[in-house]
Design a protein around this motif. Sequence first.
Motif, PDB file in Angstrom:
ATOM      1  N   VAL A  56      38.160  27.379  44.868  1.00  0.00           N
ATOM      2  CA  VAL A  56      39.394  28.169  44.874  1.00  0.00           C
ATOM      3  C   VAL A  56      39.059  29.629  44.545  1.00  0.00           C
ATOM      4  N   ALA A  57      38.203  29.816  43.532  1.00  0.00           N
ATOM      5  CA  ALA A  57      37.838  31.174  43.143  1.00  0.00           C
ATOM      6  C   ALA A  57      37.115  31.895  44.273  1.00  0.00           C
ATOM      7  N   ALA A  58      36.245  31.170  44.990  1.00  0.00           N
ATOM      8  CA  ALA A  58      35.488  31.797  46.077  1.00  0.00           C
ATOM      9  C   ALA A  58      36.438  32.304  47.159  1.00  0.00           C
ATOM     10  N   ILE A  59      37.453  31.488  47.504  1.00  0.00           N
ATOM     11  CA  ILE A  59      38.432  31.920  48.509  1.00  0.00           C
ATOM     12  C   ILE A  59      39.139  33.176  48.018  1.00  0.00           C
ATOM     13  N   GLY A  60      39.504  33.175  46.722  1.00  0.00           N
ATOM     14  CA  GLY A  60      40.172  34.340  46.150  1.00  0.00           C
ATOM     15  C   GLY A  60      39.278  35.572  46.182  1.00  0.00           C
ATOM     16  N   ILE A  61      38.036  35.415  45.688  1.00  0.00           N
ATOM     17  CA  ILE A  61      37.115  36.557  45.605  1.00  0.00           C
ATOM     18  C   ILE A  61      36.825  37.104  46.997  1.00  0.00           C
ATOM     19  N   PHE A  62      36.678  36.182  47.965  1.00  0.00           N
ATOM     20  CA  PHE A  62      36.386  36.597  49.333  1.00  0.00           C
ATOM     21  C   PHE A  62      37.502  37.499  49.886  1.00  0.00           C
ATOM     22  N   ASN A  63      38.726  37.251  49.450  1.00  0.00           N
ATOM     23  CA  ASN A  63      39.858  38.039  49.946  1.00  0.00           C
ATOM     24  C   ASN A  63      40.180  39.258  49.088  1.00  0.00           C
ATOM     25  N   LEU A  64      39.422  39.444  48.003  1.00  0.00           N
ATOM     26  CA  LEU A  64      39.640  40.636  47.180  1.00  0.00           C
ATOM     27  C   LEU A  64      38.969  41.831  47.824  1.00  0.00           C
ATOM     28  N   ARG A  65      39.401  43.032  47.408  1.00  0.00           N
ATOM     29  CA  ARG A  65      38.792  44.242  47.970  1.00  0.00           C
ATOM     30  C   ARG A  65      38.194  45.105  46.864  1.00  0.00           C
ATOM     31  N   ASN A  66      37.204  45.879  47.241  1.00  0.00           N
ATOM     32  CA  ASN A  66      36.625  46.949  46.431  1.00  0.00           C
ATOM     33  C   ASN A  66      36.398  46.618  44.968  1.00  0.00           C
ATOM     34  N   ARG A  67      37.134  47.364  44.110  1.00  0.00           N
ATOM     35  CA  ARG A  67      36.869  47.299  42.680  1.00  0.00           C
ATOM     36  C   ARG A  67      37.080  45.914  42.100  1.00  0.00           C
ATOM     37  N   LYS A  68      38.195  45.290  42.501  1.00  0.00           N
ATOM     38  CA  LYS A  68      38.488  43.966  41.956  1.00  0.00           C
ATOM     39  C   LYS A  68      37.395  42.977  42.328  1.00  0.00           C
ATOM     40  N   LYS A  69      36.930  43.091  43.565  1.00  0.00           N
ATOM     41  CA  LYS A  69      35.871  42.200  44.030  1.00  0.00           C
ATOM     42  C   LYS A  69      34.601  42.418  43.208  1.00  0.00           C
ATOM     43  N   MET A  70      34.300  43.700  42.967  1.00  0.00           N
ATOM     44  CA  MET A  70      33.102  44.022  42.214  1.00  0.00           C
ATOM     45  C   MET A  70      33.187  43.459  40.791  1.00  0.00           C
ATOM     46  N   ILE A  71      34.371  43.621  40.181  1.00  0.00           N
ATOM     47  CA  ILE A  71      34.552  43.111  38.816  1.00  0.00           C
ATOM     48  C   ILE A  71      34.343  41.597  38.789  1.00  0.00           C
ATOM     49  N   MET A  72      34.961  40.908  39.736  1.00  0.00           N
ATOM     50  CA  MET A  72      34.828  39.444  39.759  1.00  0.00           C
ATOM     51  C   MET A  72      33.370  39.032  39.963  1.00  0.00           C
ATOM     52  N   ASN A  73      32.679  39.727  40.870  1.00  0.00           N
ATOM     53  CA  ASN A  73      31.274  39.381  41.115  1.00  0.00           C
ATOM     54  C   ASN A  73      30.425  39.606  39.877  1.00  0.00           C
ATOM     55  N   THR A  74      30.689  40.715  39.180  1.00  0.00           N
ATOM     56  CA  THR A  74      29.929  40.994  37.961  1.00  0.00           C
ATOM     57  C   THR A  74      30.181  39.916  36.913  1.00  0.00           C
ATOM     58  N   LEU A  75      31.467  39.596  36.709  1.00  0.00           N
ATOM     59  CA  LEU A  75      31.809  38.564  35.724  1.00  0.00           C
ATOM     60  C   LEU A  75      31.150  37.242  36.099  1.00  0.00           C
ATOM     61  N   ASN A  76      31.150  36.957  37.392  1.00  0.00           N
ATOM     62  CA  ASN A  76      30.585  35.701  37.876  1.00  0.00           C
ATOM     63  C   ASN A  76      29.072  35.638  37.619  1.00  0.00           C
ATOM     64  N   ILE A  87      52.967  33.912  45.413  1.00  0.00           N
ATOM     65  CA  ILE A  87      51.681  34.139  44.746  1.00  0.00           C
ATOM     66  C   ILE A  87      50.612  33.286  45.412  1.00  0.00           C
ATOM     67  N   PHE A  88      50.964  32.039  45.715  1.00  0.00           N
ATOM     68  CA  PHE A  88      50.040  31.102  46.317  1.00  0.00           C
ATOM     69  C   PHE A  88      49.627  31.561  47.720  1.00  0.00           C
ATOM     70  N   MET A  89      50.602  32.148  48.454  1.00  0.00           N
ATOM     71  CA  MET A  89      50.349  32.579  49.829  1.00  0.00           C
ATOM     72  C   MET A  89      49.264  33.655  49.902  1.00  0.00           C
ATOM     73  N   LYS A  90      49.298  34.574  48.948  1.00  0.00           N
ATOM     74  CA  LYS A  90      48.332  35.658  48.996  1.00  0.00           C
ATOM     75  C   LYS A  90      46.992  35.133  48.480  1.00  0.00           C
ATOM     76  N   ARG A  91      46.041  35.038  49.383  1.00  0.00           N
ATOM     77  CA  ARG A  91      44.851  34.293  49.003  1.00  0.00           C
ATOM     78  C   ARG A  91      43.972  35.022  47.987  1.00  0.00           C
ATOM     79  N   SER A  92      44.117  36.343  47.909  1.00  0.00           N
ATOM     80  CA  SER A  92      43.308  37.029  46.904  1.00  0.00           C
ATOM     81  C   SER A  92      43.734  36.612  45.498  1.00  0.00           C
TER      82      SER A  92
END
Lengths: 266, 263
Positions: free
Chosen positions: A82-102, B7-12
């Motif tokens: 679930v986290a991977a799907i989320g991180i994959f869809n994050l952009r820029n700074r948020k993605k970087m933060i998640m990757n660092t934490l990970n 919230i669930f829909m937005k995959r990020s």
Amino acid sequence: MKKFFAQAYLWLLLAMLYAPILIIAIFSFTEAKVLGNWTGFSTKLYTSLFSGGVHHSLLHAIENTFIIAIVSAVIATMLGSVAAIGIFNLRNRKKMIMNTLNNIPMLNPDIITGISLFLLFVSLGITQGYATVILAHVTFCTPYVVLCVIPRLQQMNPNIYEAALDLGATPWQALRKVLIPEIKPGMISGFILSFTLSIDDFAVTIFTIGTGGLETLSTYIYADARKGGLTPELRPLSTIIFVTVLVLLIIINIRSQRTQKLKEAK
Amino acid sequence: MKWLSNIFMKRSNWSIPYFIFLLIFVVLPLVLIFLYAFQDADGNFTLKNFSKFISNPEAANTFVYSIGVAIVTTVLCILLGYPAAYILSNSELCRSKVTVVLFILPMWINILVRTLATVALFDFMRLPLGEGALIFGMVYNFLPFMIYPIYNTMQKMDHSYIEAAQDLGASPMKVFTKVVAPLSMPGVMSGVMMVFMPTISTFAIAELLTMNNIKLFGTTIQENINNGMWNYGAALSLIMLVIIFATNLFSDDEDQAANEGII
């Protein structure tokens, strides 16, 4: 000539790496209490390992190890996917933060992970036992699941998911029928990796297992070794663990080679 | 319920549970180490834990000795592992992929089992346990972690550079020092990280290999935590974290590529 020396060097190193394990495996087939004494071929240590009795606590430790490994691996795989799907869809700074934490749990030495979680549990007043060990194992396993799943998402054609939605699939159906089949190989690798990491772990477990008498294989071996005399039954057990890991690794390698071939075929 | 499904829909947003998990189980515990390190048993701010470390010769000696053992182990692993990685990645010298798997395999066996196997080997060969056993055990335990990243970078190396150097008349020695060695450096650095860090932070292994005669820094930390000296233990952990952070500075992002696809 050069090739001969190169091969000889490799085999010499391999001999050094495998000599200790081989000796344990060979002496698991004799009854002698002290390792190094050969008293004739016997499988008694194997039968007594599984017949319980005196070694009941050892069997118990094995059982605990497997329960903890399976539960941690399942939780880590779900959380990580679930986290991977989320991180994959994050952009820029948020993605970087998640990757660092990970990355932190992977870079931290085991002892630091163990002590930091120990301090967390004692300051929150949580009694340590099954639950804390599992939480600790999930903590260091999940990053690897994330790293196994993200490449699958990168390889996936993003339009397929959108197409499913356009064709009237609910997000839930699209997830189940499109996304999950695509990332499944990554999830399986992540699960296997988590499982082996959990079984292998010693340093994190010993700090989070508490004093309630719960024992895993690692802590059992540790306690046993500190007492001085090693239970002879650990010899067949180590041999079994070694063979199991060998088989698991061969399976993983065949799997990854097959997917690589598929990729090349595409 | 509408907002929930939004919230669930937005995959990020799917990263949120894991984010919270990481905050509780990774960030907060590290903060706790920091806080405990600067507190006394009653929770007041103090630097006593650190001055105790500096003034206590036993802990400080163990610390220096551990760094020494870690350096010796790392150097030995490079000396033994680099040629092996070179041979493994060279298709002329080693064709079989199985050999590579054989080198990686020991990484997946419980470190205590491996250590006990080393003790068994020394017993079997009637060799005394002690410093020699300690170094052998460490090298034996961590050599695969050195070989694998170096092998990985060498595999990814563009071989046309080597051919170009050869075509332009470089001697084999020159090819190695000017092309192969610099290109494989990220792998070596990453191997150093993967060997140095665990060596300096292990506990239990040294005790088993030396019959409790030699103690490493990891053991000192563990003993303090076990004996209820949480603040002092946290301070020692923080010192170890600083060392690891310092070693980390030497390596850069490139190294991470070397560890990819460890299975």
